[in-house]
Design an enzyme around this catalytic site. Structure first.
Site, short mmCIF file in Angstrom:
data_model
loop_
_atom_site.label_atom_id
_atom_site.label_comp_id
_atom_site.label_asym_id
_atom_site.label_seq_id
_atom_site.Cartn_x
_atom_site.Cartn_y
_atom_site.Cartn_z
N GLU A 1 0.82 -1.21 0.00
CA GLU A 1 0.00 0.00 0.00
C GLU A 1 0.85 1.27 0.00
OE1 GLU A 1 -2.81 -0.48 3.18
OE2 GLU A 1 -3.72 -2.22 2.22
N LYS B 1 -15.49 -1.62 2.69
CA LYS B 1 -14.77 -2.14 1.52
C LYS B 1 -15.80 -2.81 0.64
CE LYS B 1 -10.45 -3.29 3.92
NZ LYS B 1 -9.73 -4.39 4.63
#
EC number: 4.2.1.11
Length: 431
Positions: free
Chosen positions: A210, A343
């Site tokens: 990330e 999500k």
């Protein structure tokens, strides 16, 4: 034939930011408009997430191909949706949910349904000639738009990195600013400052999935202290301009009823002891948010954690709630956590994602819109965060174009809308 009618749907296999296959879908309208979207993919996944359908053919992409899911879009889903108006988002999503017929979308694959669901929303927005965030806002009558506070993952551990740090993410939240662009600038400056701090200590500055750094550190606490040093170097104040946030992803180190920190000499904690350990960190450092502080199955532990920290900081359920309205409702009933990570690939359609967001909002839970560790250039989550006035977004570090794509889209949206950046006002205990 009306112009907003769906005339074709096509899916293809593309690559995500980890070099693994994922699905991209196009929804094509009679007017010629094409809406396109991609499904992201997670590394540390909750056991109750909707199923990401993979082929399992080891001879192709090490078993991670998504040809089956692509084929489901190009045949079953396409046949069911062609002829529908693209403006009927709920009908489109419910049709796919019924077609699948399973609790966790294991038949069609949540990656298949999500790519189509988001592509339909994008096509609808383009057909109406309005931005996607506005279309999403209109779906639920959201009249006030706000810019989200970014939760920036700058040190990675756990299953996002090959190092000895147990806690998966150490993040900064730039809360003391009046615009998203200024908050983003602060985050970027701290990110560069952190690189120089790590360099001076002779620590690794390679980045994880990330975009955060993944150095080997002596303890989880050392990750906090190097971040505080980086904040200090930039001239910002930790505790007022910048707050810290953790994602423990503790399901990853929960074994036989104990929390085992391998990076700290296999120190073992009971549920309450680990909650107390986290409370100790909160007392010592300017931490405003902890995600997945305990295992997804440890509801009793979560209850204790919420009782000691729930009125002080944000306690975010990710693996705990998996963007699922039914599971979130249980959390609300049992007073567990006070925030939900959103999500959309955990649930598989835009409609169900919006259901989870508004159920949380209606019950005083904060909402954090999140990327996955396997991402693409798709920036839909930026529009989702603004269009629902979610308040926060979690989309990685300040490098890697798969992460920065979302920040750049937010900059464009801020320029267009002049939407307010609420900073501290998004958090309990900070205003």
């Amino acid at each position: 034939m009306f112009m907003s009618q769906i005339v074709d749907i096509r899916a293809r296999e593309i690559l995500d930011s980890r070099g693994n296959p994922t699905i991209e879908a196009d929804v094509i309208l009679a007017s010629g408009v094409v809406g396109r979207a991609c499904a992201p993919s997670g590394a540390s996944t909750g056991s109750r997430e909707a199923l990401e359908l993979r082929d399992g053919d080891k001879a192709r992409y090490l078993g991670k191909g998504v040809k089956t899911a692509v084929n489901n879009v190009n045949t079953i889903i396409r046949d069911a949706l062609v002829g529908k108006s693209v403006f009927e988002q709920k009908d489109i999503d419910n049709t796919m949910i019924e077609l699948d017929g399973t609790e966790n979308k294991e038949k069609l694959g949540a990656n298949a349904t999500l790519a189509v669901s988001l592509a339909a929303a994008r096509a609808a927005a383009d057909e109406k000639k309005i931005p996607l965030f506005q279309y999403i806002a209109d779906l639920r009558g959201q009249t006030i738009l706000t810019m989200p506070v970014p939760m920036m993952n700058i040190i990675n551990g756990g299953s996002h990195a090959d190092n000895n740090v147990d806690i998966q993410e150490f993040m900064i939240e730039p809360v003391g600013f009046t615009s998203f662009s200024e908050a983003l600038r602060a985050g970027a400056e701290i990110f560069h400052s952190l690189k120089s701090v790590l360099n001076k200590k002779g620590l690794n500055t390679a980045v994880g999935d990330e975009g955060g750094f993944a150095p080997n550190l002596r303890s989880n606490e050392e990750a906090i202290t190097v971040i505080l040093e980086a904040i200090g170097q930039t001239g910002y104040k930790a505790g007022s301009d910048i707050m810290l946030a953790l994602d423990c992803a503790s399901s990853e180190f929960y074994k036989n009823g104990q929390y085992i920190l391998a990076g700290e000499g296999n120190k073992a904690f009971t549920s309450n002891q680990f909650s107390d350990y986290l409370a100790g960190l909160v007392n010592q450092y300017p931490i405003i948010s902890i995600e997945d502080g305990l295992d997804e199955s440890d509801w009793e532990g979560w209850s204790y954690l919420t009782s000691i920290l729930g009125d002080k900081i944000q306690l975010v359920g990710d693996d705990l709630f998996v963007t699922n309205p039914k599971i979130l409702q249980r959390g609300i009933n049992e007073k567990v956590g006070n925030s939900i990570l959103i999500k959309y690939n955990q649930i598989g359609t835009l409609t169900e994602t919006l259901d989870a967001i508004y159920l949380a909002k209606d019950n005083g839970y904060s909402t954090v819109i999140s990327h996955r560790s396997g991402e693409t250039e798709d920036s839909t989550i930026a529009d989702l965060a603004v269009g629902t006035a979610a308040g926060q977004i979690k989309t990685g570090s300040l490098c890697r174009s798969d992460r920065v794509a979302k920040y750049n889209q937010l900059l464009r949206i801020e320029e267009l809308t002049k939407a307010a950046y609420r900073g501290k006002a998004e958090f309990k205990g900070l205003n």
